[in-house]
Design an enzyme around this catalytic site. Structure first.
Site, PDB file in Angstrom:
ATOM      1  N   ASP A 119       0.876  -1.177   0.000  1.00 16.60           N
ATOM      2  CA  ASP A 119       0.000   0.000   0.000  1.00 16.60           C
ATOM      3  C   ASP A 119       0.910   1.222   0.000  1.00 16.60           C
ATOM      4  O   ASP A 119       1.896   1.263   0.747  1.00 16.60           O
ATOM      5  CB  ASP A 119      -0.879  -0.036   1.257  1.00 16.60           C
ATOM      6  CG  ASP A 119      -1.863   1.105   1.328  1.00 16.60           C
ATOM      7  OD1 ASP A 119      -1.868   1.967   0.434  1.00 16.60           O
ATOM      8  OD2 ASP A 119      -2.641   1.156   2.304  1.00 16.60           O
ATOM      9  N   CYS A 148       1.501   3.162   3.441  1.00 14.39           N
ATOM     10  CA  CYS A 148       2.027   2.379   4.555  1.00 14.39           C
ATOM     11  C   CYS A 148       3.509   2.695   4.752  1.00 14.39           C
ATOM     12  O   CYS A 148       4.320   2.525   3.840  1.00 14.39           O
ATOM     13  CB  CYS A 148       1.806   0.900   4.253  1.00 14.39           C
ATOM     14  SG  CYS A 148       2.918  -0.241   5.070  1.00 14.39           S
ATOM     15  N   CYS A 164       5.802  -0.236   4.255  1.00 13.61           N
ATOM     16  CA  CYS A 164       5.867  -0.578   2.825  1.00 13.61           C
ATOM     17  C   CYS A 164       6.897   0.304   2.130  1.00 13.61           C
ATOM     18  O   CYS A 164       7.659  -0.147   1.275  1.00 13.61           O
ATOM     19  CB  CYS A 164       4.505  -0.407   2.168  1.00 13.61           C
ATOM     20  SG  CYS A 164       3.220  -1.506   2.781  1.00 13.61           S
ATOM     21  N   ARG A 183      -5.353  -0.364   2.049  1.00 16.31           N
ATOM     22  CA  ARG A 183      -5.894  -0.648   3.378  1.00 16.31           C
ATOM     23  C   ARG A 183      -7.235   0.027   3.626  1.00 16.31           C
ATOM     24  O   ARG A 183      -8.034  -0.446   4.434  1.00 16.31           O
ATOM     25  CB  ARG A 183      -4.883  -0.226   4.450  1.00 16.31           C
ATOM     26  CG  ARG A 183      -3.606  -1.045   4.433  1.00 16.31           C
ATOM     27  CD  ARG A 183      -2.596  -0.503   5.426  1.00 16.31           C
ATOM     28  NE  ARG A 183      -2.217   0.866   5.111  1.00 16.31           N
ATOM     29  CZ  ARG A 183      -1.586   1.679   5.953  1.00 16.31           C
ATOM     30  NH1 ARG A 183      -1.281   1.247   7.173  1.00 16.31           N
ATOM     31  NH2 ARG A 183      -1.249   2.904   5.594  1.00 16.31           N
TER      32      ARG A 183
END
Length: 249
Positions: free
Chosen positions: A131, A134, A137, A161
């Site tokens: 994502d 994130c 991430c 998300r």
């Protein structure tokens, strides 16, 4: 879905307690039991994709679009949680074993629509639900060269998300729609806002990949799937991930 699971509170409850109790289903009654389970879960807007017997007596394993659940043979008891089988070698996670197969099928289904950062000397391959909003991430992506240098190819699948609407969904769609998907992913993970004005005209499987993530138990990002279908929730730095991969050999 979150509200439904929160409402469960404990591992099991009677979904339709007003229905009279029935005798445990036998093998010859499977067809009727399956129909009852599907009908009852349909009331919760669950789409059932597979029903099979679990290792527990009179308990069925049910794969749905909202994840894996266990349902009693009467069809009116819903259990959400992990099931372990106790063996001489220790407990075996039955739930993860079942989900691993679904993950493998899903990775095969979306193999041609992943965004891949290949290692030149590939020794391992992982698939990561990601994502753009994130933090971990972004951290994982910033270390992509280190993963690749260790022989780890990283394949991305989308998991917005916030769901299949809103800015994050649009950003992920813009990445998958870009001519240079790798550059678009790197730009987005660096905080750049991508142009989403044309994403409506692009057919990118963001919603479908998100649906797979929900089905196989992804609840946050990054979620790393190994080649055997095992899922590692959360971030691992390059050397941690290498050690994890080595331990599975």
């Amino acid at each position: 879905m979150k509200a439904i699971i929160a409402a469960l509170g404990i591992l099991s409850l009677s979904v339709f307690a007003s229905e009279p109790a029935k005798a445990p289903a036998t093998q010859s009654q499977d067809k009727g039991v399956h129909a009852t389970i599907k009908a009852n879960l349909k009331r919760l807007n669950f789409e059932v994709t597979d029903i099979s017997e679990s290792p527990a007596k009179n308990v069925y394993q049910v794969i749905t679009n909202q994840g894996l659940f266990y349902v009693g043979a009467d069809g009116d008891m819903l259990i959400h949680g992990k099931m372990y089988q106790l063996t001489e070698k220790g407990p075996v996670n039955v739930t993860e074993g079942a989900l691993a197969k679904v993950r493998l099928d899903g990775m095969k289904q979306f193999e041609n629509s992943m965004i891949v950062f290949p290692a030149k000397d590939e020794k391992y391959k992982v698939t990561v639900f990601t994502d753009t909003s994130c933090g971990y991430c972004r951290k994982l992506h910033s270390q992509m060269q280190a993963y690749n240098d260790l022989g780890i190819t990283v394949r991305y699948m989308a998991f917005p998300r916030s769901g299949v609407q809103g800015p994050t969904f649009e950003q992920l769609k813009a990445i998958w729609c870009a001519k240079d998907q790798q550059k678009a992913m790197t730009d987005a993970k660096s905080g750049e806002r991508l142009d989403t004005s044309k994403v409506a005209m692009c057919d990118a499987p963001i919603a479908e990949q998100y649906a797979l993530g929900v089905k196989v138990g992804v609840s946050g990002t990054p979620a790393i799937m190994l080649d055997d279908g095992v899922m590692i929730p959360g971030y691992q730095d390059p050397h941690q991930l290498l050690q994890t991969l080595l331990s599975t050999q």
